[in-house]
Motif scaffolding. Sequence first.
Motif, PDB file in Angstrom:
ATOM      1  N   PRO A 168      15.776  49.195  65.372  1.00  0.00           N
ATOM      2  CA  PRO A 168      15.621  50.500  66.034  1.00  0.00           C
ATOM      3  C   PRO A 168      14.960  51.498  65.083  1.00  0.00           C
ATOM      4  O   PRO A 168      15.102  51.384  63.858  1.00  0.00           O
ATOM      5  CB  PRO A 168      17.062  50.911  66.351  1.00  0.00           C
ATOM      6  CG  PRO A 168      17.870  50.250  65.285  1.00  0.00           C
ATOM      7  CD  PRO A 168      17.197  48.930  65.015  1.00  0.00           C
ATOM      8  N   VAL A 169      14.232  52.454  65.633  1.00  0.00           N
ATOM      9  CA  VAL A 169      13.591  53.466  64.781  1.00  0.00           C
ATOM     10  C   VAL A 169      14.607  54.491  64.299  1.00  0.00           C
ATOM     11  O   VAL A 169      14.368  55.189  63.312  1.00  0.00           O
ATOM     12  CB  VAL A 169      12.440  54.174  65.533  1.00  0.00           C
ATOM     13  CG1 VAL A 169      11.334  53.204  65.862  1.00  0.00           C
ATOM     14  CG2 VAL A 169      12.947  54.832  66.811  1.00  0.00           C
ATOM     15  N   ARG A 170      15.739  54.587  64.986  1.00  0.00           N
ATOM     16  CA  ARG A 170      16.870  55.417  64.559  1.00  0.00           C
ATOM     17  C   ARG A 170      18.133  54.566  64.687  1.00  0.00           C
ATOM     18  O   ARG A 170      18.182  53.652  65.508  1.00  0.00           O
ATOM     19  CB  ARG A 170      16.993  56.674  65.431  1.00  0.00           C
ATOM     20  CG  ARG A 170      15.858  57.668  65.248  1.00  0.00           C
ATOM     21  CD  ARG A 170      15.866  58.720  66.340  1.00  0.00           C
ATOM     22  NE  ARG A 170      15.565  58.140  67.636  1.00  0.00           N
ATOM     23  CZ  ARG A 170      14.325  57.892  68.076  1.00  0.00           C
ATOM     24  NH1 ARG A 170      13.282  58.176  67.308  1.00  0.00           N
ATOM     25  NH2 ARG A 170      14.125  57.371  69.268  1.00  0.00           N
ATOM     26  N   LYS A 171      19.122  54.858  63.884  1.00  0.00           N
ATOM     27  CA  LYS A 171      20.360  54.084  63.943  1.00  0.00           C
ATOM     28  C   LYS A 171      20.916  54.097  65.365  1.00  0.00           C
ATOM     29  O   LYS A 171      20.987  55.140  66.012  1.00  0.00           O
ATOM     30  CB  LYS A 171      21.387  54.662  62.980  1.00  0.00           C
ATOM     31  CG  LYS A 171      22.734  53.913  62.986  1.00  0.00           C
ATOM     32  CD  LYS A 171      23.743  54.579  62.086  1.00  0.00           C
ATOM     33  CE  LYS A 171      23.360  54.447  60.620  1.00  0.00           C
ATOM     34  NZ  LYS A 171      24.412  54.975  59.721  1.00  0.00           N
ATOM     35  N   ALA A 172      21.317  52.926  65.835  1.00  0.00           N
ATOM     36  CA  ALA A 172      21.918  52.804  67.167  1.00  0.00           C
ATOM     37  C   ALA A 172      23.395  52.472  66.988  1.00  0.00           C
ATOM     38  O   ALA A 172      23.744  51.379  66.534  1.00  0.00           O
ATOM     39  CB  ALA A 172      21.220  51.716  67.970  1.00  0.00           C
ATOM     40  N   SER A 173      24.269  53.413  67.309  1.00  0.00           N
ATOM     41  CA  SER A 173      25.711  53.227  67.159  1.00  0.00           C
ATOM     42  C   SER A 173      26.321  52.891  68.511  1.00  0.00           C
ATOM     43  O   SER A 173      26.134  53.621  69.486  1.00  0.00           O
ATOM     44  CB  SER A 173      26.361  54.497  66.592  1.00  0.00           C
ATOM     45  OG  SER A 173      25.823  54.801  65.314  1.00  0.00           O
ATOM     46  N   MET A 174      27.070  51.786  68.569  1.00  0.00           N
ATOM     47  CA  MET A 174      27.637  51.305  69.820  1.00  0.00           C
ATOM     48  C   MET A 174      29.131  51.034  69.671  1.00  0.00           C
ATOM     49  O   MET A 174      29.626  50.775  68.568  1.00  0.00           O
ATOM     50  CB  MET A 174      26.940  50.004  70.248  1.00  0.00           C
ATOM     51  CG  MET A 174      25.436  50.102  70.385  1.00  0.00           C
ATOM     52  SD  MET A 174      24.964  51.051  71.852  1.00  0.00           S
ATOM     53  CE  MET A 174      23.170  51.002  71.712  1.00  0.00           C
ATOM     54  N   VAL A 175      29.827  51.081  70.802  1.00  0.00           N
ATOM     55  CA  VAL A 175      31.227  50.673  70.858  1.00  0.00           C
ATOM     56  C   VAL A 175      31.275  49.293  71.486  1.00  0.00           C
ATOM     57  O   VAL A 175      30.727  49.077  72.566  1.00  0.00           O
ATOM     58  CB  VAL A 175      32.073  51.667  71.670  1.00  0.00           C
ATOM     59  CG1 VAL A 175      33.502  51.161  71.801  1.00  0.00           C
ATOM     60  CG2 VAL A 175      32.056  53.043  71.013  1.00  0.00           C
ATOM     61  N   ILE A 176      31.932  48.349  70.815  1.00  0.00           N
ATOM     62  CA  ILE A 176      31.999  46.979  71.309  1.00  0.00           C
ATOM     63  C   ILE A 176      33.460  46.544  71.466  1.00  0.00           C
ATOM     64  O   ILE A 176      34.370  47.128  70.882  1.00  0.00           O
ATOM     65  CB  ILE A 176      31.273  46.004  70.367  1.00  0.00           C
ATOM     66  CG1 ILE A 176      31.901  46.035  68.969  1.00  0.00           C
ATOM     67  CG2 ILE A 176      29.786  46.343  70.298  1.00  0.00           C
ATOM     68  CD1 ILE A 176      31.317  45.011  68.009  1.00  0.00           C
ATOM     69  N   ALA A 177      33.662  45.499  72.257  1.00  0.00           N
ATOM     70  CA  ALA A 177      35.014  44.974  72.480  1.00  0.00           C
ATOM     71  C   ALA A 177      35.482  44.168  71.272  1.00  0.00           C
ATOM     72  O   ALA A 177      34.683  43.557  70.566  1.00  0.00           O
ATOM     73  CB  ALA A 177      35.021  44.098  73.728  1.00  0.00           C
ATOM     74  N   ARG A 178      36.793  44.162  71.044  1.00  0.00           N
ATOM     75  CA  ARG A 178      37.423  43.391  69.971  1.00  0.00           C
ATOM     76  C   ARG A 178      38.834  43.023  70.400  1.00  0.00           C
ATOM     77  O   ARG A 178      39.305  43.453  71.461  1.00  0.00           O
ATOM     78  CB  ARG A 178      37.471  44.201  68.677  1.00  0.00           C
ATOM     79  CG  ARG A 178      38.064  45.583  68.840  1.00  0.00           C
ATOM     80  CD  ARG A 178      38.738  46.095  67.595  1.00  0.00           C
ATOM     81  NE  ARG A 178      40.011  45.411  67.370  1.00  0.00           N
ATOM     82  CZ  ARG A 178      40.766  45.590  66.293  1.00  0.00           C
ATOM     83  NH1 ARG A 178      40.348  46.394  65.324  1.00  0.00           N
ATOM     84  NH2 ARG A 178      41.920  44.978  66.173  1.00  0.00           N
ATOM     85  N   ASN A 179      39.521  42.251  69.569  1.00  0.00           N
ATOM     86  CA  ASN A 179      40.906  41.887  69.888  1.00  0.00           C
ATOM     87  C   ASN A 179      41.801  43.130  69.901  1.00  0.00           C
ATOM     88  O   ASN A 179      41.636  44.040  69.092  1.00  0.00           O
ATOM     89  CB  ASN A 179      41.434  40.883  68.870  1.00  0.00           C
ATOM     90  CG  ASN A 179      41.309  41.391  67.433  1.00  0.00           C
ATOM     91  OD1 ASN A 179      40.201  41.494  66.922  1.00  0.00           O
ATOM     92  ND2 ASN A 179      42.432  41.693  66.795  1.00  0.00           N
ATOM     93  N   ALA A 180      42.729  43.162  70.850  1.00  0.00           N
ATOM     94  CA  ALA A 180      43.686  44.272  70.936  1.00  0.00           C
ATOM     95  C   ALA A 180      44.879  43.938  70.046  1.00  0.00           C
ATOM     96  O   ALA A 180      45.558  42.932  70.239  1.00  0.00           O
ATOM     97  CB  ALA A 180      44.138  44.467  72.373  1.00  0.00           C
ATOM     98  N   THR A 181      45.139  44.787  69.051  1.00  0.00           N
ATOM     99  CA  THR A 181      46.201  44.538  68.075  1.00  0.00           C
ATOM    100  C   THR A 181      47.136  45.734  68.024  1.00  0.00           C
ATOM    101  O   THR A 181      46.687  46.858  67.799  1.00  0.00           O
ATOM    102  CB  THR A 181      45.611  44.284  66.674  1.00  0.00           C
ATOM    103  OG1 THR A 181      44.663  43.224  66.749  1.00  0.00           O
ATOM    104  CG2 THR A 181      46.705  43.913  65.689  1.00  0.00           C
ATOM    105  N   ALA A 182      48.407  45.476  68.200  1.00  0.00           N
ATOM    106  CA  ALA A 182      49.395  46.553  68.163  1.00  0.00           C
ATOM    107  C   ALA A 182      49.687  46.964  66.725  1.00  0.00           C
ATOM    108  O   ALA A 182      49.712  46.139  65.814  1.00  0.00           O
ATOM    109  CB  ALA A 182      50.680  46.110  68.834  1.00  0.00           C
ATOM    110  N   ILE A 183      49.906  48.240  66.510  1.00  0.00           N
ATOM    111  CA  ILE A 183      50.269  48.752  65.194  1.00  0.00           C
ATOM    112  C   ILE A 183      51.767  48.525  64.980  1.00  0.00           C
ATOM    113  O   ILE A 183      52.573  48.713  65.888  1.00  0.00           O
ATOM    114  CB  ILE A 183      49.948  50.255  65.091  1.00  0.00           C
ATOM    115  CG1 ILE A 183      48.464  50.497  65.391  1.00  0.00           C
ATOM    116  CG2 ILE A 183      50.318  50.795  63.720  1.00  0.00           C
ATOM    117  CD1 ILE A 183      48.109  51.948  65.480  1.00  0.00           C
TER     118      ILE A 183
END
Length: 222
Positions: A159-174
Motif C-alpha cells: 500500500p502507498v500508505r499504511k493499511a491498518s485492519m481489524v482481524i479475527a483471532r481466538n477468543a481468550t478470557a482474562i
Amino acid sequence: MTTSSHATQRDLVASLKGQAVRTGASTPSVRGADWRLATVTAVGAGTVTADGIVARCMEWYSAPAVDDVVRLDQSSSGNWVAMGRLAVAGGTGWTTPTLGTGYTQGNTTTTGNNNGAIRYRKINIQGTWFMEWDGGADRANGAQTANLLSAALATAFRPVRKASMVIARNATAITGVAASSNVFHSLKIDFNQDGTLTLISAVAGDVETNWLSLKGIRYPLD
C-alpha cells in the motif's frame, strides 16, 4: 427492351439492395439488438460517452472513468446501455507466501481456525487496484516476529500508505474475568509500506493470540 436498359435495371436493383442493407445495418428496429466495444471519452451523471455514443450506465458500473474499455448494448428501439468495464491486465492469481518464524499456515481441519492457508492476490475493482487476502494461521506461544511473512511483499503489492485492519483471532478470557465479559476476539494488523505485516498486541499472557484470520481483508494499492 435493349441490352442497355437491362444493364440499367440491374444497376438500379443492385443499388437499391445495397441501400437496403446499409439502412438495415444502421437501423436498430431493422437489425435488432446489438452490442459493441468502445472506449469512454467522457463521464456524465449516470452516463458515459464512448465512440460518440451516450449510454446510460448499469447500476454496478458505478465508477466509470475516461479510457475505460466498455461493452455497450443497444436495444432494438435504439437505446444504449454501458454494461460495464472490461477486465484490465495486471491482476494476479492467488499466491501462498511462506510465513515468518512462529507461524503455521492454516488448513481446513486443524490450524488457522480451519480458514485455509494465508494467500493473496491483486485485483481490479471499478478501476482501482486492491490487495485481497484469504486464509488463516496459527501462532506459537510467545513468538512474534516483526513480519508475519518470511519476506517483505513485492513493491507491486504494497500500500502507498499504511493499511491498518481489524482481524479475527481466538477468543481468550482474562484470568479472573467472567467469560461473558471477554472481548478479546479481534486483533489489529498493519500492512506497512515496506511490505511487512505487523501484528499489534499479539503479546504473551492471558490475551495471547493463538490463531488469526486474514479472510476477506482488502485494501487499495493507490
